[in-house]
Design a protein around this motif. Sequence first.
Motif, PDB file in Angstrom:
ATOM      1  N   PHE A 183      -0.555  14.597 -10.254  1.00  9.54           N
ATOM      2  CA  PHE A 183      -1.045  14.612  -8.803  1.00  9.54           C
ATOM      3  C   PHE A 183      -1.002  16.170  -8.410  1.00  9.54           C
ATOM      4  CE2 PHE A 183      -1.274  14.121  -4.444  1.00  9.54           C
ATOM      5  CZ  PHE A 183      -2.423  13.310  -4.236  1.00  9.54           C
ATOM      6  N   THR A 184       0.223  16.754  -8.231  1.00  5.12           N
ATOM      7  CA  THR A 184       0.204  18.101  -7.698  1.00  5.12           C
ATOM      8  C   THR A 184      -0.621  19.028  -8.472  1.00  5.12           C
ATOM      9  OG1 THR A 184       2.201  17.629  -6.810  1.00  5.12           O
ATOM     10  CG2 THR A 184       1.726  19.754  -6.922  1.00  5.12           C
ATOM     11  N   ASP A 185      -0.482  19.035  -9.869  1.00  3.89           N
ATOM     12  CA  ASP A 185      -1.251  19.821 -10.646  1.00  3.89           C
ATOM     13  C   ASP A 185      -2.808  19.675 -10.294  1.00  3.89           C
ATOM     14  OD1 ASP A 185       0.917  20.848 -11.555  1.00  3.89           O
ATOM     15  OD2 ASP A 185       0.852  19.829 -13.411  1.00  3.89           O
ATOM     16  N   ASP A 186      -3.268  18.502 -10.422  1.00  5.17           N
ATOM     17  CA  ASP A 186      -4.818  18.147 -10.374  1.00  5.17           C
ATOM     18  C   ASP A 186      -5.395  18.597  -8.956  1.00  5.17           C
ATOM     19  OD1 ASP A 186      -4.615  16.988 -12.772  1.00  5.17           O
ATOM     20  OD2 ASP A 186      -4.789  14.985 -11.961  1.00  5.17           O
ATOM     21  N   VAL A 187      -4.466  18.425  -7.659  1.00  2.00           N
ATOM     22  CA  VAL A 187      -4.927  18.718  -6.489  1.00  2.00           C
ATOM     23  C   VAL A 187      -5.089  20.349  -6.406  1.00  2.00           C
ATOM     24  CG1 VAL A 187      -4.394  18.901  -4.123  1.00  2.00           C
ATOM     25  CG2 VAL A 187      -4.216  16.851  -5.211  1.00  2.00           C
ATOM     26  N   ALA A 188      -4.087  20.892  -6.714  1.00  2.00           N
ATOM     27  CA  ALA A 188      -3.809  22.380  -6.847  1.00  2.00           C
ATOM     28  C   ALA A 188      -5.174  23.139  -7.712  1.00  2.00           C
ATOM     29  CB  ALA A 188      -2.821  22.975  -7.537  1.00  2.00           C
ATOM     30  N   ALA A 228       0.860  -1.317  -0.019  1.00  2.00           N
ATOM     31  CA  ALA A 228      -0.102   0.173   0.050  1.00  2.00           C
ATOM     32  C   ALA A 228       0.867   1.415  -0.032  1.00  2.00           C
ATOM     33  CB  ALA A 228      -0.945  -0.111   1.278  1.00  2.00           C
ATOM     34  N   THR A 229       1.956   1.147   0.814  1.00  2.43           N
ATOM     35  CA  THR A 229       2.917   2.145   0.731  1.00  2.43           C
ATOM     36  C   THR A 229       3.532   2.615  -0.594  1.00  2.43           C
ATOM     37  OG1 THR A 229       3.306   2.059   3.389  1.00  2.43           O
ATOM     38  CG2 THR A 229       5.002   3.233   1.843  1.00  2.43           C
ATOM     39  N   ALA A 230       3.741   1.526  -1.210  1.00  2.38           N
ATOM     40  CA  ALA A 230       4.363   1.583  -2.647  1.00  2.38           C
ATOM     41  C   ALA A 230       3.576   2.239  -3.774  1.00  2.38           C
ATOM     42  CB  ALA A 230       4.946   0.477  -3.348  1.00  2.38           C
ATOM     43  N   ASP A 231       2.293   1.805  -3.330  1.00  2.00           N
ATOM     44  CA  ASP A 231       1.048   2.344  -4.421  1.00  2.00           C
ATOM     45  C   ASP A 231       0.824   3.608  -4.044  1.00  2.00           C
ATOM     46  OD1 ASP A 231       0.701   0.018  -5.596  1.00  2.00           O
ATOM     47  OD2 ASP A 231      -0.930  -0.669  -4.230  1.00  2.00           O
ATOM     48  N   LEU A 232       1.059   4.252  -2.943  1.00  2.00           N
ATOM     49  CA  LEU A 232       0.670   5.520  -2.225  1.00  2.00           C
ATOM     50  C   LEU A 232       2.032   6.505  -2.970  1.00  2.00           C
ATOM     51  CD1 LEU A 232      -0.787   7.718  -0.577  1.00  2.00           C
ATOM     52  CD2 LEU A 232       0.666   6.807   1.498  1.00  2.00           C
ATOM     53  N   ILE A 233       3.108   5.975  -2.850  1.00  2.00           N
ATOM     54  CA  ILE A 233       4.204   6.787  -3.158  1.00  2.00           C
ATOM     55  C   ILE A 233       4.085   6.906  -4.729  1.00  2.00           C
ATOM     56  CG2 ILE A 233       6.905   6.961  -3.516  1.00  2.00           C
ATOM     57  CD1 ILE A 233       7.010   5.207  -0.758  1.00  2.00           C
ATOM     58  N   GLU A 234       3.660   5.680  -5.595  1.00  2.00           N
ATOM     59  CA  GLU A 234       3.723   5.926  -6.825  1.00  2.00           C
ATOM     60  C   GLU A 234       2.598   7.134  -7.310  1.00  2.00           C
ATOM     61  OE1 GLU A 234       2.716   3.135 -10.863  1.00  2.00           O
ATOM     62  OE2 GLU A 234       2.795   2.164  -8.756  1.00  2.00           O
ATOM     63  N   LEU A 235       1.528   6.932  -6.731  1.00  2.00           N
ATOM     64  CA  LEU A 235       0.448   7.857  -6.964  1.00  2.00           C
ATOM     65  C   LEU A 235       1.071   9.626  -6.569  1.00  2.00           C
ATOM     66  CD1 LEU A 235      -2.428   8.067  -7.869  1.00  2.00           C
ATOM     67  CD2 LEU A 235      -3.173   8.129  -5.571  1.00  2.00           C
ATOM     68  N   LEU A 236       1.581   9.716  -5.280  1.00  2.00           N
ATOM     69  CA  LEU A 236       2.137  11.049  -4.939  1.00  2.00           C
ATOM     70  C   LEU A 236       2.990  11.638  -6.064  1.00  2.00           C
ATOM     71  CD1 LEU A 236       2.332  10.502  -1.117  1.00  2.00           C
ATOM     72  CD2 LEU A 236       0.723  11.944  -2.197  1.00  2.00           C
ATOM     73  N   GLU A 237       3.836  10.696  -6.640  1.00  2.00           N
ATOM     74  CA  GLU A 237       4.936  10.988  -7.465  1.00  2.00           C
ATOM     75  C   GLU A 237       4.551  11.287  -8.721  1.00  2.00           C
ATOM     76  OE1 GLU A 237       8.129   8.169  -6.847  1.00  2.00           O
ATOM     77  OE2 GLU A 237       8.820   9.615  -4.838  1.00  2.00           O
TER      78      GLU A 237
END
Length: 412
Positions: A299-304, A286-295
Amino acid sequence: MTQSAKGGPDLRPALSRLVAVFPAVFGAEYWGQKPLLSRAAELGQDFSDLFSADAVDELVADRGLRTPFVRMAKEGSVLAAGRFTAPGGFGAEIADQVDADKVLREFSDGSTLVLQGLHRTWEPLADFTRQLITDVGHPSQVNAYITPASSRGFDPHYDVHDVFVIQIAGEKRWTIHEPVYRDPLSNEPWTDHRDAVSERAKQAPYLEATFAPGDVLYLPRGWIHSATALGDFTIHLTIGVSAHTRSSLAERMIARLTASPSLRAALPMSVDRLSPERLQALVREATADLIELLEGDDFTDDVAAEATADFRRAIRLEPVHPLATVSALGALTGDAVVAWRSGLQPNISRTATHVAIAIGQRYVSLPIEAAPAVELLAQGEPVRVAGLPGLDADSAVVVTRRLLREAILTLR
């Protein structure tokens, strides 16, 4: 552009009226950190153009206000609405309209009158609040508290939003204590810490002062406060500023994480009987999936982008007047003066043939020849229709009509 009383061009005119320091100093040293008391003599002007005792009487007696735009309280407790509301008679039988007779009776008996949402019901405050939102970049709203002589409306408490307190009439003694819980969120009211608040209020205050008309207090969320009227009745305005927080950004991030197919997938059956090693492996996956999504690239553009849309939805736009606008459309000439609607922050883009104005899910497309005019109008200053660049006289009127009809421009 107006001139600041502190010297130089006033880029934040509403905020400058409320603080006796430069706005940049306020933002760096006070915003969200500690109170600031600005005396009327330091500010150099009063607030009679925004509110007054006569305004209170007009709102209560003549405007037909309904709950929740009005409430009353006594000794820290909110009164039942029936004690100050009643039907308005034939043609206005709605039962929760403020009743001036009942307000007079309750006020004379020591109850505080609270007029809520004045940024919606009193035009001078509506205009001022829109400008303040532009100045601070956070949603704001206004209440008025009218307190009888020597009365205290509410027990010591904290708010979950920042406030500017403006003394309008009479004098009031304010007592301020440091927080017991800093930076509370909107779902963390003072009643969650009632005992701690009560104990802190018994200690030496951070600030205790008598406010006279024209004085302004800035108070960050979480700071404990109470006030008592001195002598005659008093009136003060409270401008609540609902500060956007990093928590709101985190909530947006979590919302996108829960949309991930890998993170939404069910854990194995009989998960309660898995070995510690297998559970640790699941956590690592789950951590690996999370890191892949965050990177991920988007992701950053969509959240912003989503956060920006949230911020804009929280700000009330300058009101439009439908009948006046419709009447003006047919008679519009090059001599008319228009301006971009205050608070409207659309995305403007060009293609080879068109200029597009995106407002939420709505798009307004105009010929590319209108692009210089649209971009000039978006700067916010009033413009004479005949002075719009890139358009002949007839085209300028046609483009202006379209933007007025779409509530992008307003008449000045």
